[in-house]
Design a protein around this motif. Structure first.
Motif, PDB file in Angstrom:
ATOM      1  N   PHE A 290       0.869  -1.386   0.055  1.00 54.05           N
ATOM      2  CA  PHE A 290      -0.126  -0.035   0.083  1.00 54.05           C
ATOM      3  C   PHE A 290       0.883   1.247  -0.096  1.00 54.05           C
ATOM      4  O   PHE A 290       1.779   1.455   0.744  1.00 54.05           O
ATOM      5  CB  PHE A 290      -0.935   0.170   1.293  1.00 54.05           C
ATOM      6  CG  PHE A 290      -1.746   1.210   1.194  1.00 54.05           C
ATOM      7  CD1 PHE A 290      -3.005   1.399   0.432  1.00 54.05           C
ATOM      8  CD2 PHE A 290      -1.477   2.269   2.096  1.00 54.05           C
ATOM      9  CE1 PHE A 290      -3.657   2.567   0.473  1.00 54.05           C
ATOM     10  CE2 PHE A 290      -2.064   3.624   2.122  1.00 54.05           C
ATOM     11  CZ  PHE A 290      -3.260   3.647   1.311  1.00 54.05           C
ATOM     12  N   LEU A 291       0.406   2.203  -1.031  1.00 51.49           N
ATOM     13  CA  LEU A 291       1.356   3.370  -1.001  1.00 51.49           C
ATOM     14  C   LEU A 291       0.161   4.506  -0.452  1.00 51.49           C
ATOM     15  O   LEU A 291      -0.795   4.768  -1.206  1.00 51.49           O
ATOM     16  CB  LEU A 291       1.842   3.579  -2.378  1.00 51.49           C
ATOM     17  CG  LEU A 291       2.248   5.091  -2.804  1.00 51.49           C
ATOM     18  CD1 LEU A 291       3.401   5.522  -1.873  1.00 51.49           C
ATOM     19  CD2 LEU A 291       2.546   5.234  -4.176  1.00 51.49           C
ATOM     20  N   ASP A 292       0.550   5.173   0.334  1.00 51.97           N
ATOM     21  CA  ASP A 292      -0.346   6.520   0.950  1.00 51.97           C
ATOM     22  C   ASP A 292      -0.007   7.588  -0.065  1.00 51.97           C
ATOM     23  O   ASP A 292       1.062   8.166   0.004  1.00 51.97           O
ATOM     24  CB  ASP A 292      -0.062   6.720   2.356  1.00 51.97           C
ATOM     25  CG  ASP A 292      -1.043   7.860   3.042  1.00 51.97           C
ATOM     26  OD1 ASP A 292      -1.909   8.329   2.056  1.00 51.97           O
ATOM     27  OD2 ASP A 292      -0.592   8.377   4.106  1.00 51.97           O
ATOM     28  N   SER A 293      -0.927   7.978  -0.679  1.00 52.97           N
ATOM     29  CA  SER A 293      -0.776   9.192  -1.755  1.00 52.97           C
ATOM     30  C   SER A 293      -0.507  10.451  -0.640  1.00 52.97           C
ATOM     31  O   SER A 293      -0.294  11.597  -1.454  1.00 52.97           O
ATOM     32  CB  SER A 293      -1.735   9.505  -2.770  1.00 52.97           C
ATOM     33  OG  SER A 293      -1.874   8.295  -3.374  1.00 52.97           O
ATOM     34  N   ARG A 294      -0.888  10.475   0.570  1.00 47.60           N
ATOM     35  CA  ARG A 294      -0.830  11.769   1.433  1.00 47.60           C
ATOM     36  C   ARG A 294      -1.751  12.838   0.790  1.00 47.60           C
ATOM     37  O   ARG A 294      -1.190  13.873   0.735  1.00 47.60           O
ATOM     38  CB  ARG A 294       0.450  11.979   1.818  1.00 47.60           C
ATOM     39  CG  ARG A 294       1.247  10.764   2.501  1.00 47.60           C
ATOM     40  CD  ARG A 294       2.396  11.376   3.036  1.00 47.60           C
ATOM     41  NE  ARG A 294       2.242  12.371   3.910  1.00 47.60           N
ATOM     42  CZ  ARG A 294       2.100  12.075   5.276  1.00 47.60           C
ATOM     43  NH1 ARG A 294       1.896  10.838   5.778  1.00 47.60           N
ATOM     44  NH2 ARG A 294       1.943  13.167   6.299  1.00 47.60           N
ATOM     45  N   THR A 295      -2.917  12.696   0.449  1.00 41.23           N
ATOM     46  CA  THR A 295      -3.970  13.672  -0.035  1.00 41.23           C
ATOM     47  C   THR A 295      -4.435  14.494   1.007  1.00 41.23           C
ATOM     48  O   THR A 295      -5.001  15.478   0.970  1.00 41.23           O
ATOM     49  CB  THR A 295      -4.987  13.170  -0.636  1.00 41.23           C
ATOM     50  OG1 THR A 295      -5.887  12.143  -0.262  1.00 41.23           O
ATOM     51  CG2 THR A 295      -4.426  12.463  -2.187  1.00 41.23           C
ATOM     52  N   THR A 296      -4.087  14.220   2.372  1.00 42.85           N
ATOM     53  CA  THR A 296      -4.671  14.722   3.764  1.00 42.85           C
ATOM     54  C   THR A 296      -3.435  14.765   4.687  1.00 42.85           C
ATOM     55  O   THR A 296      -2.587  13.560   4.787  1.00 42.85           O
ATOM     56  CB  THR A 296      -5.725  14.244   4.391  1.00 42.85           C
ATOM     57  OG1 THR A 296      -5.895  15.053   5.582  1.00 42.85           O
ATOM     58  CG2 THR A 296      -5.757  12.817   4.298  1.00 42.85           C
ATOM     59  N   ALA A 297      -3.256  15.697   5.268  1.00 45.21           N
ATOM     60  CA  ALA A 297      -2.163  15.735   6.328  1.00 45.21           C
ATOM     61  C   ALA A 297      -2.265  15.029   7.497  1.00 45.21           C
ATOM     62  O   ALA A 297      -1.447  14.323   8.405  1.00 45.21           O
ATOM     63  CB  ALA A 297      -1.697  17.286   6.948  1.00 45.21           C
ATOM     64  N   ALA A 298      -3.768  14.817   7.919  1.00 46.79           N
ATOM     65  CA  ALA A 298      -4.471  13.852   8.784  1.00 46.79           C
ATOM     66  C   ALA A 298      -4.426  12.355   8.511  1.00 46.79           C
ATOM     67  O   ALA A 298      -5.242  11.697   9.101  1.00 46.79           O
ATOM     68  CB  ALA A 298      -5.729  14.565   9.209  1.00 46.79           C
ATOM     69  N   THR A 299      -3.770  12.026   7.456  1.00 44.88           N
ATOM     70  CA  THR A 299      -3.786  10.521   7.210  1.00 44.88           C
ATOM     71  C   THR A 299      -3.654   9.581   8.363  1.00 44.88           C
ATOM     72  O   THR A 299      -2.837   9.708   9.097  1.00 44.88           O
ATOM     73  CB  THR A 299      -2.908  10.326   6.072  1.00 44.88           C
ATOM     74  OG1 THR A 299      -3.094   8.830   5.508  1.00 44.88           O
ATOM     75  CG2 THR A 299      -1.309  10.553   6.416  1.00 44.88           C
ATOM     76  N   GLN A 300      -4.487   8.400   8.439  1.00 42.83           N
ATOM     77  CA  GLN A 300      -4.279   7.481   9.409  1.00 42.83           C
ATOM     78  C   GLN A 300      -3.376   6.283   9.043  1.00 42.83           C
ATOM     79  O   GLN A 300      -3.283   5.539   9.716  1.00 42.83           O
ATOM     80  CB  GLN A 300      -5.766   7.153   9.943  1.00 42.83           C
ATOM     81  CG  GLN A 300      -6.336   8.230  10.555  1.00 42.83           C
ATOM     82  CD  GLN A 300      -5.983   8.800  11.836  1.00 42.83           C
ATOM     83  OE1 GLN A 300      -5.541   8.040  12.930  1.00 42.83           O
ATOM     84  NE2 GLN A 300      -5.571  10.152  11.727  1.00 42.83           N
ATOM     85  N   ALA A 301      -2.968   6.329   7.802  1.00 39.45           N
ATOM     86  CA  ALA A 301      -2.414   5.264   7.277  1.00 39.45           C
ATOM     87  C   ALA A 301      -0.877   4.790   8.271  1.00 39.45           C
ATOM     88  O   ALA A 301      -1.028   3.548   8.444  1.00 39.45           O
ATOM     89  CB  ALA A 301      -2.007   5.653   5.820  1.00 39.45           C
ATOM     90  N   PRO A 302      -0.083   5.707   8.628  1.00 37.74           N
ATOM     91  CA  PRO A 302       1.049   5.458   9.342  1.00 37.74           C
ATOM     92  C   PRO A 302       0.500   4.731  10.639  1.00 37.74           C
ATOM     93  O   PRO A 302       1.103   3.900  11.326  1.00 37.74           O
ATOM     94  CB  PRO A 302       1.577   6.639   9.661  1.00 37.74           C
ATOM     95  CG  PRO A 302       1.303   7.476   8.531  1.00 37.74           C
ATOM     96  CD  PRO A 302      -0.198   7.202   8.258  1.00 37.74           C
ATOM     97  N   GLN A 303      -0.540   5.053  11.496  1.00 39.48           N
ATOM     98  CA  GLN A 303      -1.148   4.783  12.576  1.00 39.48           C
ATOM     99  C   GLN A 303      -1.589   3.296  12.419  1.00 39.48           C
ATOM    100  O   GLN A 303      -1.265   2.496  13.187  1.00 39.48           O
ATOM    101  CB  GLN A 303      -2.045   5.763  13.097  1.00 39.48           C
ATOM    102  CG  GLN A 303      -2.603   5.180  14.505  1.00 39.48           C
ATOM    103  CD  GLN A 303      -1.565   4.914  15.824  1.00 39.48           C
ATOM    104  OE1 GLN A 303      -0.546   5.754  15.658  1.00 39.48           O
ATOM    105  NE2 GLN A 303      -1.550   4.079  16.548  1.00 39.48           N
ATOM    106  N   ALA A 304      -2.389   3.049  11.501  1.00 38.92           N
ATOM    107  CA  ALA A 304      -2.863   2.069  11.078  1.00 38.92           C
ATOM    108  C   ALA A 304      -1.663   0.731  10.821  1.00 38.92           C
ATOM    109  O   ALA A 304      -1.736  -0.447  11.181  1.00 38.92           O
ATOM    110  CB  ALA A 304      -3.899   1.903  10.187  1.00 38.92           C
ATOM    111  N   ALA A 305      -0.803   1.231  10.073  1.00 37.23           N
ATOM    112  CA  ALA A 305       0.315   0.333   9.803  1.00 37.23           C
ATOM    113  C   ALA A 305       0.898  -0.018  10.878  1.00 37.23           C
ATOM    114  O   ALA A 305       1.245  -1.227  11.047  1.00 37.23           O
ATOM    115  CB  ALA A 305       1.259   1.049   8.713  1.00 37.23           C
ATOM    116  N   LEU A 306       1.302   0.945  11.916  1.00 35.56           N
ATOM    117  CA  LEU A 306       2.190   0.496  13.013  1.00 35.56           C
ATOM    118  C   LEU A 306       1.271  -0.545  14.165  1.00 35.56           C
ATOM    119  O   LEU A 306       1.858  -1.252  14.556  1.00 35.56           O
ATOM    120  CB  LEU A 306       2.195   1.887  13.940  1.00 35.56           C
ATOM    121  CG  LEU A 306       3.025   1.962  15.415  1.00 35.56           C
ATOM    122  CD1 LEU A 306       4.461   1.604  15.113  1.00 35.56           C
ATOM    123  CD2 LEU A 306       2.757   3.339  15.988  1.00 35.56           C
TER     124      LEU A 306
END
Length: 385
Positions: A290-306
């Protein structure tokens, strides 16, 4: 007294007779003065157009008849010639017609026109390393195959270590001819294809067959702005976990095997940790990244991955938020700085920039390699965290 009265008139006569030759002196300066004025007037009127012909130069701005090719002497008599009107052509030249005035008096101002005075537009535009006018803004257009020094694009800094540059191009599936320009690039790239479009399946097949290229699903997701339509096959805020999994499965089945996926739009979905986590779970279960395109600064992808002890990838740079050469070069420069700082940089552009990005990258590629940069697809970049 009588002697003085006789001498005085003689002095007067001598003094009055002395200026007689004076009028002839200014006459010699009159012609050069006129010749200095005329060229200035012509340059103002023509605004930098081609220079006047040799006959017009030599006549001080007046049109001179051209009897034949004999009026192209390679050299003229110097300016201090005692009688310029009576000078004859050089012995090697054909005889000039008898009668009529020749243009030799202005010969001191005649200079052989060097080849460098030819207009820039006369240089063939298809020669490697030449500059052509850019229709958009007057800056030099890119000529593929030239070096940065020749094209004047940008200065490439020396690589620190061996940093990896990862180029991802979103929005595949809309235009085949645009896509092919990216697939022709001489280094590895990753292409993200949208589902449900007229050319989605064909685009995916072309990417898979292209040497050194990698295919991703460009998964549409709802943005915070409800007026933005993410397109067919989108994940929407009302979807439950099962709905999200089914949507992902259907889209991947349409495209065929993919190496990974990233979000198209999706700021609203990516700020929801449950929905974002569902996407990551599906990716992990199916062996894709999964590549997070980071269309928002509040993305939860890093936390969900952690929370899942899962490595994901994140975009560093958008190359073409503004579709201009200046924007692409400025963002590319930022990307090189990031790569030199952390060892890699993931830069996202779009397939609809086919007339802009591929020529720039093709031009800079040899110098980037020479300076120590490496190129990779997302999955082999080592940029996951």
């Amino acid at each position: 007294m009588l002697a003085l009265s006789i001498l005085v008139p003689q002095c007067v006569i001598k003094n009055s007779a002395a200026p007689a030759p004076a009028p002839a002196a200014p006459a010699a300066d009159a012609a050069p003065a006129e010749k200095q004025i005329v060229p200035v007037q012509v340059e103002q009127e023509k605004g930098g157009q081609d220079k006047k012909s040799a006959a017009e130069k030599s006549s001080g701005g007046r049109t001179v008849q051209k009897p034949s090719a004999e009026k192209k002497p390679a050299a003229r008599q110097p300016a201090d010639s005692p009688a310029p009107q009576k000078q004859k052509p050089q012995p090697v030249q054909p005889q000039t017609p008898s009668g009529g005035k020749q243009a030799e008096p202005s010969a001191p101002e005649k200079k052989p026109a060097p080849a460098a005075e030819a207009p820039v537009s006369s240089v063939p535009a298809d020669k490697p390393g030449t500059k052509t006018a850019d229709k958009a803004g007057g800056t030099p257009a890119v000529t593929p195959g030239t070096t940065p020094a020749a094209s004047g694009l940008m200065e490439i800094p020396q690589a620190v270590g061996s940093p990896v540059l990862v180029f991802v191009f979103d929005d595949g599936g809309q235009n085949i001819s645009h896509l092919k320009k990216f697939l022709a690039l001489p280094f590895p790239i990753t292409v993200a294809v949208l589902p449900g479009l007229a050319h989605s399946k064909e685009s995916a097949e072309l990417v898979r067959k292209a040497a050194g290229k990698e295919l991703m699903l460009h998964q549409p997701m709802q943005a915070l702005n409800a007026k933005v339509n993410p397109g067919p096959g989108a994940i929407t805020p009302d979807m439950r976990m099962y709905d999200i999994e089914q949507t992902l499965r259907k889209n991947i089945e349409e495209l065929g095997p993919v190496a990974g996926l990233n979000n198209h739009e999706g700021s609203r979905i990516m700020e929801n940790i449950v929905q974002t986590g569902t996407v990551l779970d599906y990716a992990a279960a199916n062996g894709i990244f999964f590549l997070d395109s980071r269309t928002t600064a509040a993305t939860q992808a890093p936390q969900a991955a952690l929370e899942r002890d899962m490595k994901i990838y994140s975009r560093d740079i958008f190359l073409d938020n503004k579709e201009t050469k200046e924007e692409v070069l400025a963002e590319l420069a930022k990307g090189l700085a990031i790569a030199n700082r952390k060892g890699y940089c993931i830069m996202i552009g779009h397939v609809w920039s086919a007339g802009l990005i591929p020529p720039i990258l093709e031009t800079l590629y040899p110098e980037l390699v020479k300076k120590g940069y490496r190129f990779s697809v997302v999955s082999k970049s080592g940029a996951g965290r």
